[in-house]
Design a protein around this motif. Structure first.
Motif: not given
Length: 209
Positions: A72-77, A90-92, A134-137
């Protein structure tokens, strides 16, 4: 419903201890045993996507393929209205990597300061409306995947307040609240955050909860 995850071991595709704690707490009621990609010694893939969905899939697929386990991956920003949606994906990257006692980390105060500086350049009446996304894959080693998205609106505040969160949490006041995410008890934050929103969709799909 997509393919069922069920209980058992799940790789959380992150090297961020704060994110691992938050995700583990959200999945604990369902008997999921979370282990981070960092703990398994998995490398961090290059996040070359131009959307949260693309980057989440890159991370989830890389962890699933390398570990042979569901991942499970979280890409959030953070997207700031007056900055045209920046920093966005590019939040991080706005938090440049630093070295503290031999371990690489990110300078989140620097990142929050960049946002504040750009807002100040636009004048005192500039909107401070922003949102966390937040997007969870969720990916399996055979390539199957599922996507869940969540968001929460708020205001960017300065100076940062609180030490209970991570990332941009100290500068984000969720809509209808007076305290930043970093001032709110984590158990309460889990119920209102962008990540909580996305996880509610994941739990409904995967566990019927």
């Amino acid at each position: 419903m997509t393919r069922a995850l069920g209980s058992g071991k799940l790789v959380i595709a992150t090297h961020n201890a704060g994110k691992l704690r938050e995700i583990s707490a959200l999945l604990a009621p369902h008997g999921v045993d979370c282990v981070s990609a960092g703990a398994l010694g998995l490398p961090e893939p290059a996040e070359t996507g131009r959307t949260f969905v693309a980057n989440a899939l890159i991370k989830a697929r890389a962890a699933a393929e390398a570990s042979g386990l569901p991942a499970l991956a979280d890409d959030s920003g953070l997207s700031v209205e007056a900055l045209g949606g920046r920093p966005g994906v590019y939040t991080a990257d706005w938090a440049e990597r630093q070295w503290f006692e031999g371990d690489p980390g990110r300078d989140w105060y620097m990142a929050m300061g960049k946002v504040e500086g750009l807002l100040q350049q636009q004048g005192p009446d500039t909107s401070r409306a922003c949102a966390f996304h937040c997007v969870l894959a969720l990916a399996w080693p055979d390539g199957e995947h599922a996507i869940y998205e969540g968001t929460v609106a708020g205001q960017f505040t300065w100076p940062p307040r609180g030490d209970l969160g991570f990332g941009y949490d100290p500068a984000f006041v969720p809509e209808g609240r007076e305290h930043t995410f970093a001032e709110i008890d984590p158990s309460e934050k889990h119920g209102i955050s962008h990540r909580a929103n996305a996880f509610a969709k994941l739990r409904a799909d995967q566990f019927g909860a």
